[in-house]
Motif scaffolding. Structure first.
Motif, PDB file in Angstrom:
ATOM      1  N   LYS A 291       0.831  -1.204   0.000  1.00 17.80           N
ATOM      2  CA  LYS A 291       0.000   0.000   0.000  1.00 17.80           C
ATOM      3  C   LYS A 291       0.865   1.254   0.000  1.00 17.80           C
ATOM      4  CE  LYS A 291      -3.972   2.226   2.167  1.00 17.80           C
ATOM      5  NZ  LYS A 291      -4.983   2.216   3.263  1.00 17.80           N
ATOM      6  N   SER A 292       1.922   1.206   0.787  1.00 17.32           N
ATOM      7  CA  SER A 292       2.835   2.351   0.851  1.00 17.32           C
ATOM      8  C   SER A 292       3.555   2.544  -0.480  1.00 17.32           C
ATOM      9  CB  SER A 292       3.850   2.134   1.977  1.00 17.32           C
ATOM     10  OG  SER A 292       4.795   3.180   2.006  1.00 17.32           O
ATOM     11  N   GLU A 293       4.033   1.447  -1.064  1.00 17.92           N
ATOM     12  CA  GLU A 293       4.759   1.543  -2.331  1.00 17.92           C
ATOM     13  C   GLU A 293       3.836   1.975  -3.467  1.00 17.92           C
ATOM     14  OE1 GLU A 293       7.248  -1.480  -5.227  1.00 17.92           O
ATOM     15  OE2 GLU A 293       7.633  -1.550  -3.049  1.00 17.92           O
ATOM     16  N   GLN A 294       2.602   1.418  -3.503  1.00 18.14           N
ATOM     17  CA  GLN A 294       1.658   1.796  -4.558  1.00 18.14           C
ATOM     18  C   GLN A 294       1.332   3.284  -4.484  1.00 18.14           C
ATOM     19  OE1 GLN A 294      -2.597   1.161  -4.330  1.00 18.14           O
ATOM     20  NE2 GLN A 294      -2.536  -0.096  -6.190  1.00 18.14           N
ATOM     21  N   LYS A 295       1.198   3.787  -3.257  1.00 17.76           N
ATOM     22  CA  LYS A 295       0.874   5.209  -3.081  1.00 17.76           C
ATOM     23  C   LYS A 295       1.933   6.091  -3.741  1.00 17.76           C
ATOM     24  CE  LYS A 295      -0.327   8.606   0.481  1.00 17.76           C
ATOM     25  NZ  LYS A 295      -0.531   8.823   1.942  1.00 17.76           N
ATOM     26  N   LYS A 296       3.204   5.703  -3.590  1.00 18.68           N
ATOM     27  CA  LYS A 296       4.296   6.469  -4.204  1.00 18.68           C
ATOM     28  C   LYS A 296       4.247   6.362  -5.728  1.00 18.68           C
ATOM     29  CE  LYS A 296       7.369   5.737  -0.230  1.00 18.68           C
ATOM     30  NZ  LYS A 296       8.602   5.061   0.245  1.00 18.68           N
TER      31      LYS A 296
END
Length: 411
Positions: A291-296
């Motif tokens: 989720k954190s990586e996709q947000k970036k």
């Protein structure tokens, strides 16, 4: 005698309709003119013609001659049947077929049915049971999904009867007797072991997934999709349809309530069931990282990550970004892993479900819990259909993984 042998060794029946019959039928061409393979068929056709004239004069029933049945099978399919089928009028199913189903049906006709029967008239096929039976039996030997094909052919003649193109469907009983030979053969040849991975084979797959991800050969999304589909023991179409609103990190729950069809459209899950699954610890860690990586990644595309955002997306060949992954996305990723690790046994997302169920049963999970974990509609498949939300505290895959790790001395 109205029968003549042709140069090709066939037999032509040519007879003129009596004037009163021609007027009653409103015929533009006053001749009955057909060619048959054998003299026997020709004589039967001539006798049938005479009998129908006598019956028509008595009853005045124009449908006796089945003139509408002279329409080609292909033309009837394209101009009559396909619209009726698309509207849901050719079967007793409560809802019309979906766009995906309609496209699949068109493919079945294009590839299998029309090459067999497209150039023949409805009357010819309806009156030549042996010819149709021979063609269909050959197809039954080479096409595994023969039952669907047989159903469509029968529907064509049922609708032709309903719309008075033919007096009645003479092929129904003949078609029912033809067995799905290819499917029977495949079932006999397929070993039970081919349906699932053994403990050792599953461990090798898990190690390969971890290794490829560690070396950057699998993206975080690919890695997350594999573990999501495996640990939820769900159908890949249900994983594809997950949005962040379905992941409740605070209460450690995942809500399975929708799936994607082959065209990427959201639909209800199989059996219209909604299921609440306890979020496995390993999967929670993986999902938080993704989720954190996709947000970036989305931010670089000037897209805001919201609760409506799908977990798994890609950029298609037409340049469409943030598009839901296509139906074989995970299959392709698993194939790429196996190419890099030829020691792995063939596997697919569906085979992972079989593996989870088989190994979970071996380790002591009840059949009822396995059935619930796989969101099956009945316990025989793994009950009755359930409309209420089901809560799955432990999926078969998570149950299996815990035992594998214990046996291997892991955490």
């Amino acid at each position: 005698m109205a029968i003549n042998e042709t140069k090709n060794g066939t037999y032509r029946v040519r007879k003129k309709y009596p004037l009163d019959v021609a007027l009653l039928l409103e015929l533009k061409n006053p001749y009955f003119d057909k060619i048959f393979k054998t003299m026997k068929e020709a004589k039967e056709a001539e006798l049938d013609f005479e009998n129908k004239i006598q019956e028509l004069r008595k009853t005045k029933d124009k449908t006796i001659f089945e003139l509408g049945g002279e329409m080609l099978f292909r033309d009837f399919y394209e101009s009559i049947w396909l619209d009726a089928y698309s509207n849901g009028s050719t079967s007793s199913h409560p809802t019309p077929p979906t766009k995906v189903t309609i496209n699949n049906t068109k493919d079945v006709f294009r590839l299998h049915i029309l090459p067999m029967f497209g150039r023949y008239s409805l009357n010819y096929l309806n009156q030549n049971k042996q010819f149709v039976a021979r063609k269909m039996t050959v197809k039954a030997r080479e096409y595994a999904n023969f039952k669907t094909l047989r159903s469509y052919v029968n529907q064509i003649f049922d609708l032709a009867e309903e719309y008075d193109y033919i007096s009645y469907n003479r092929l129904s009983k003949t078609l029912k007797k033809i067995k799905a030979l290819k499917k029977i053969q495949l079932a006999n040849n397929k070993q039970k072991e081919d349906k699932y991975l053994s403990e050792e084979e599953l461990i090798k797959w898990i190690k390969a997934i971890e290794e490829d991800h560690g070396e950057g050969l699998l993206t975080t999304q690919d890695y997350t999709l594999f573990w999501t589909t495996y640990l939820l023991s769900d159908r890949k179409s249900e994983s594809y349809a997950l949005q962040w609103k379905h992941i409740d990190f605070n209460n450690n729950q995942i809500y399975l309530e929708q799936a994607l069809d082959k065209l990427g459209n959201v639909k209800s899950t199989k059996g219209n069931k909604k299921t609440i699954i306890h979020l496995p610890v390993k999967l929670k860690k993986i999902l938080l990282i993704w989720k954190s990586e996709q947000k970036k990644e989305l931010k670089t595309l000037e897209i805001e990550q919201t609760d409506q955002q799908f977990l798994f997306t890609y950029c298609d060949m037409h340049g469409n970004i943030n598009k839901c992954v296509h139906t074989d996305f995970l299959n392709y990723r698993m194939k790429s892993v196996r190419k890099r690790h030829p020691e792995l046994k063939p596997a697919s997302p569906h085979k992972l479900r079989h593996t989870s169920a088989t190994l979970a049963k071996k380790y002591g999970m009840t059949v009822e819990d396995i059935s619930n974990g796989l969101t099956h509609s009945n316990i025989e498949t793994t009950g009755t259909y359930l409309n209420n939300d089901k809560v799955v505290p432990l999926t078969p895959a998570d149950y299996t993984l815990n035992h594998l790790m214990q046996n291997a001395g892991g955490e």
